[in-house]
Design an enzyme around this catalytic site. Structure first.
Site, PDB file in Angstrom:
ATOM      1  N   SER B 122     -62.894 -31.678  -7.793  1.00  0.00           N
ATOM      2  CA  SER B 122     -61.676 -31.534  -7.001  1.00  0.00           C
ATOM      3  C   SER B 122     -61.251 -30.058  -6.931  1.00  0.00           C
ATOM      4  O   SER B 122     -61.966 -29.257  -6.348  1.00  0.00           O
ATOM      5  CB  SER B 122     -60.590 -32.449  -7.585  1.00  0.00           C
ATOM      6  OG  SER B 122     -59.505 -32.570  -6.719  1.00  0.00           O
ATOM      7  N   GLU B 195     -64.283 -38.997  -1.360  1.00  0.00           N
ATOM      8  CA  GLU B 195     -64.269 -39.443  -2.753  1.00  0.00           C
ATOM      9  C   GLU B 195     -65.530 -40.270  -3.009  1.00  0.00           C
ATOM     10  O   GLU B 195     -65.876 -41.143  -2.218  1.00  0.00           O
ATOM     11  CB  GLU B 195     -63.005 -40.241  -3.034  1.00  0.00           C
ATOM     12  CG  GLU B 195     -61.759 -39.357  -2.909  1.00  0.00           C
ATOM     13  CD  GLU B 195     -60.486 -40.061  -3.339  1.00  0.00           C
ATOM     14  OE1 GLU B 195     -60.513 -41.278  -3.609  1.00  0.00           O
ATOM     15  OE2 GLU B 195     -59.440 -39.380  -3.406  1.00  0.00           O
TER      16      GLU B 195
END
Lengths: 238, 238
Positions: B122, B195
């Protein structure tokens, strides 16, 4: 304090046209004595098209509209403005361009000292506050500072959105992002304006308008909800 | 070019635990010769808790873990690291703290020159790229630059998400935000990692791993989709 502000969360509400949902408030805000609005289109790349969209809407409401990007001298245009409207788009691009053209302090002076009415929508609302630290936008450019025009002593999060209970996306919710901001030292209050809501500021009085509740994130305290019509003047005294 | 990178979109996938969805790739990436990972927890406020979470996970995978925030001299800790993992959180806070501790150039040197394997998740993936201009995070602090460690010559958008066709929210979609970035001059390619996906870089070879497609936004061209297993080495040659 002559300050008069109309700070709108979003330019377009689902199912409606550009600024449709706040057109009554716009007319009431600028009233009859303002004839011409100075529009700031810097948040979008295509300024001509953007100015044309804004001009069409404001003409339909009875106002002329000049766009600052068409002015030979933007500072001079601000100095002569009867009313200012800064539209939405990318907040980083908007703030950087305001700094590039030396408009931040000039707009502040015109609004706070001369009492020129200021309307902002989305990014235009972000830059009216103390900083753009609570924008939702992608940092596509790097402004010389995140400090903004500072017409109010708090921050706003426009397009505030509640968590979607059905989402499987693991990115932070809007509330989590604002609470991360408050983990930093000396942050101001953050007012989350949901789409459909807006804040009217007249001198030391602030009133929530529109069709949706707002969510306030005070530093170090639990968030609270406010319904349309609420008096939020306490936000102006910090 | 000794560069070895594992750039993960998200730390936690819906329904799973911390780094569960990429634990096979982590073991394969760090292998048997790395014994101890240097963890960088700067993206979150509570570094002790964050380091403890990361340590638990890496211990379960057979690695020791030191957190750079516990080191007397962070630069020295990077100089001695066998492997580096930068975790997620707020990208602005992370990058600012890396600059504050003078770690940006030191991490770059260790990875590109010394071949120390680098894993990011991330925000830790954002800072590994050329800049953080395509982060999703709120600018809660102001780093001295948005230029990042520059381990690859393109940008990544982690947690890439497709538009929700049922949404009535009028904020920009992720794609619209990335396209706004490309309206600026000289932008690099942007790889949207959904994701569940991650990018493995070994020298001049880049491979998409994980369970979801990635969406590439080349400058001035239409976006394209890539399936897991795709060779994305062309991104490294720009």
């Amino acid at each position: 304090m002559k300050r008069r502000l109309l700070l709108v969360s979003n330019s377009t509400l689902y199912g409606g046209g550009y600024l449709d949902h706040c057109q009554q408030e716009i007319k009431q805000f600028f009233g009859d004595h303002v004839k011409k609005i100075l529009f700031v289109p810097y948040a979008l790349k295509d300024r001509d098209t953007y100015a044309s969209t804004a001009r069409k809407k404001f003409t339909s409401l009875g106002y002329e509209l000049d766009s600052v990007h068409e002015a030979a001298d933007p500072v001079e245009a601000v100095k002569r403005a009867e009313g200012i409207f800064i539209g939405g788009g990318n907040t980083f691009r908007l703030l950087k361009t305001l700094y590039d053209h030396k408009l931040v302090s000039e707009i502040q002076r015109r609004v706070l000292v001369d009492g020129v009415p200021y309307m902002g929508s989305s990014a235009g609302t972000n830059v009216s506050t103390i900083s753009i630290h609570t924008t939702n936008d992608m940092p596509i450019v790097y402004p010389p500072s995140l400090d903004a025009i500072g017409l109010v002593p708090f921050n706003i999060n426009p397009h505030y959105v509640d968590p979607d209970p059905n989402s499987r996306h693991m990115g932070e919710t809007r509330e989590q992002r604002i609470l991360q901001f408050h983990e930093e030292p000396d942050t101001p209050h953050v007012l989350g304006l949901r789409e459909g809501s807006m804040l009217l500021v007249e001198g030391h009085k602030a009133t929530l308008l529109g069709s949706t509740n707002a969510r306030l994130f005070p530093r170090g305290e639990a968030a609270t909800e406010f319904t349309p019509g609420s008096d939020l003047s306490f936000l102006l005294t910090d």
